[in-house]
Design an enzyme around this catalytic site. Structure first.
Site, PDB file in Angstrom:
ATOM      1  N   ARG A  71      -9.586   1.273   9.523  1.00  0.00           N
ATOM      2  CA  ARG A  71      -9.221  -0.126   9.789  1.00  0.00           C
ATOM      3  C   ARG A  71     -10.296  -0.871  10.571  1.00  0.00           C
ATOM      4  NH1 ARG A  71      -3.280   0.784   9.391  1.00  0.00           N
ATOM      5  NH2 ARG A  71      -2.145  -1.142   9.699  1.00  0.00           N
ATOM      6  N   ARG A 131      11.553  -2.129  11.096  1.00  0.00           N
ATOM      7  CA  ARG A 131      10.548  -1.688  12.067  1.00  0.00           C
ATOM      8  C   ARG A 131      10.344  -2.749  13.141  1.00  0.00           C
ATOM      9  NH1 ARG A 131       5.375   0.125   8.657  1.00  0.00           N
ATOM     10  NH2 ARG A 131       4.320  -0.872  10.408  1.00  0.00           N
ATOM     11  N   ARG A 146      -0.512  -8.900  13.434  1.00  0.00           N
ATOM     12  CA  ARG A 146      -1.028  -7.829  12.558  1.00  0.00           C
ATOM     13  C   ARG A 146      -1.873  -8.419  11.429  1.00  0.00           C
ATOM     14  NH1 ARG A 146       4.190  -4.938  10.889  1.00  0.00           N
ATOM     15  NH2 ARG A 146       2.840  -3.563   9.688  1.00  0.00           N
ATOM     16  N   LYS A 204       0.828  -1.215   0.000  1.00  0.00           N
ATOM     17  CA  LYS A 204       0.000   0.000   0.000  1.00  0.00           C
ATOM     18  C   LYS A 204       0.858   1.259   0.000  1.00  0.00           C
ATOM     19  CE  LYS A 204      -2.228  -0.818   3.856  1.00  0.00           C
ATOM     20  NZ  LYS A 204      -1.520  -2.037   4.294  1.00  0.00           N
ATOM     21  N   ARG A 263      11.685  -6.043   4.727  1.00  0.00           N
ATOM     22  CA  ARG A 263      11.400  -4.604   4.629  1.00  0.00           C
ATOM     23  C   ARG A 263      12.344  -3.787   5.527  1.00  0.00           C
ATOM     24  NH1 ARG A 263       5.217  -2.772   4.934  1.00  0.00           N
ATOM     25  NH2 ARG A 263       5.256  -3.368   7.120  1.00  0.00           N
TER      26      ARG A 263
HETATM   27  P1  AMP Z   1       0.915   0.496   9.324  1.00  0.00           P
HETATM   28  O1  AMP Z   1       2.116   1.336   9.126  1.00  0.00           O
HETATM   29  O2  AMP Z   1      -0.283   0.940   8.542  1.00  0.00           O
HETATM   30  O3  AMP Z   1       1.210  -0.982   9.179  1.00  0.00           O
HETATM   31  O4  AMP Z   1       0.483   0.712  10.866  1.00  0.00           O
HETATM   32  C1  AMP Z   1       1.361   0.364  11.918  1.00  0.00           C
HETATM   33  C2  AMP Z   1       0.566   0.260  13.211  1.00  0.00           C
HETATM   34  O5  AMP Z   1      -0.026   1.543  13.512  1.00  0.00           O
HETATM   35  C3  AMP Z   1      -0.604  -0.696  13.180  1.00  0.00           C
HETATM   36  O6  AMP Z   1      -0.205  -2.033  13.436  1.00  0.00           O
HETATM   37  C4  AMP Z   1      -1.478  -0.136  14.305  1.00  0.00           C
HETATM   38  O7  AMP Z   1      -0.944  -0.449  15.569  1.00  0.00           O
HETATM   39  C5  AMP Z   1      -1.310   1.374  14.109  1.00  0.00           C
HETATM   40  N1  AMP Z   1      -2.316   1.937  13.184  1.00  0.00           N
HETATM   41  C6  AMP Z   1      -2.099   2.534  11.974  1.00  0.00           C
HETATM   42  N2  AMP Z   1      -3.243   2.937  11.420  1.00  0.00           N
HETATM   43  C7  AMP Z   1      -4.229   2.591  12.292  1.00  0.00           C
HETATM   44  C8  AMP Z   1      -5.642   2.711  12.287  1.00  0.00           C
HETATM   45  N3  AMP Z   1      -6.304   3.278  11.254  1.00  0.00           N
HETATM   46  N4  AMP Z   1      -6.326   2.238  13.353  1.00  0.00           N
HETATM   47  C9  AMP Z   1      -5.697   1.679  14.402  1.00  0.00           C
HETATM   48  N5  AMP Z   1      -4.377   1.507  14.469  1.00  0.00           N
HETATM   49  C10 AMP Z   1      -3.633   1.962  13.437  1.00  0.00           C
END
Ligand code: AMP
Length: 217
Positions: A88, A160, A171, A13, A127
């Site tokens: 989400r 990360r 996740r 994404k 990554r």
């Molecule tokens: P991402 O970079 O999108 O994989 O997000 C990393 C982490 O941030 C996720 O595993 C969640 O802990 C948190 N996070 C990001 N976006 C959201 C969202 N819309 N709702 C809840 N948690 C989020």
């Protein structure tokens, strides 16, 4: 145009969102990046969110909704916007619809990117990202020009913390349980929902994404 990129962690994404938004001159709202920036800045939101992020759990809806509301309010009128990592949950999606309506905006398209879980876990394990500019690389698929450092400003790349094998499993299951049902949610809305296979080459995925959005090559 307002587009949501929906898909599991590791499906691409971020990569696709940058390519598309740069080409179209759209703004991106990426909740994961906003949370990581809040953490780096030592902001209370970042500290609160970190507890959930490091376990691969979702940050509570209200924190996310308030953060997105602020971002939306700051957008110049009339810009295209790409949402990555938001919404989400169904609670986020319905709060989001109301926010957009109040601003005279609406989601026109939802692009669902997906791939098998073993492809996703492989990708995530390779990554690496730049803590300075946020660029994302993959040691096997999209390596930086010089090993271990960012092409842009030479910052050492990091893996990360929430990309560790155990957290990734959580996740993925959180995605399948909480976020995948949003495909049906948007299926019942005025937005068009499109599926694109995320396990293709970056350029092929981008071409398909543009094609389903009617943007041409
Ligand atoms: P991402 O970079 O999108 O994989 O997000 C990393 C982490 O941030 C996720 O595993 C969640 O802990 C948190 N996070 C990001 N976006 C959201 C969202 N819309 N709702 C809840 N948690 C989020």
């Amino acid at each position: 145009m307002h587009v949501i990129l929906l898909g599991p962690p590791g499906v691409g994404k971020g990569t696709q969102g940058v390519l598309l938004a740069d080409a179209m001159g759209w703004q991106r709202i990426v909740t994961g990046d906003l949370l990581r920036a809040a953490k780096s800045a030592g902001a209370p939101l970042g500290q609160e969110a970190d507890r959930y992020m490091s376990a691969g759990e979702l940050v509570p809806d209200q924190l996310i909704i308030d953060m997105v509301k602020e971002e939306l309010a700051a957008l110049p009128a009339g810009t295209g916007v790409l949402f990555d990592g938001f919404p989400r949950t169904e609670a986020q999606a319905s709060a989001f619809s109301m926010m957009l309506q109040a601003l005279g905006r609406a989601i026109s398209h939802v692009v669902v990117l997906d791939a098998e879980d073993d492809v996703l876990t492989d990708r995530i394990s390779g990554r690496r990202s730049c803590p300075t500019c946020g660029s994302v690389y993959n040691v096997a698929l999209a390596p930086p020009r010089r090993e271990g450092v960012c092409d842009n400003e030479g910052t050492p790349l990091v893996h990360r913390l929430d990309d560790s094998a155990e957290t990734v499993q959580n996740r993925l299951s959180v995605y399948r349980r909480e976020t995948e049902p949003l495909i049906a949610y948007y299926g019942g809305s005025k937005a068009s929902v499109h599926y694109v296979r995320g396990d293709q080459e970056v350029g092929e995925v981008q071409a398909e994404v543009r094609s389903v959005l009617g943007l041409g090559a």
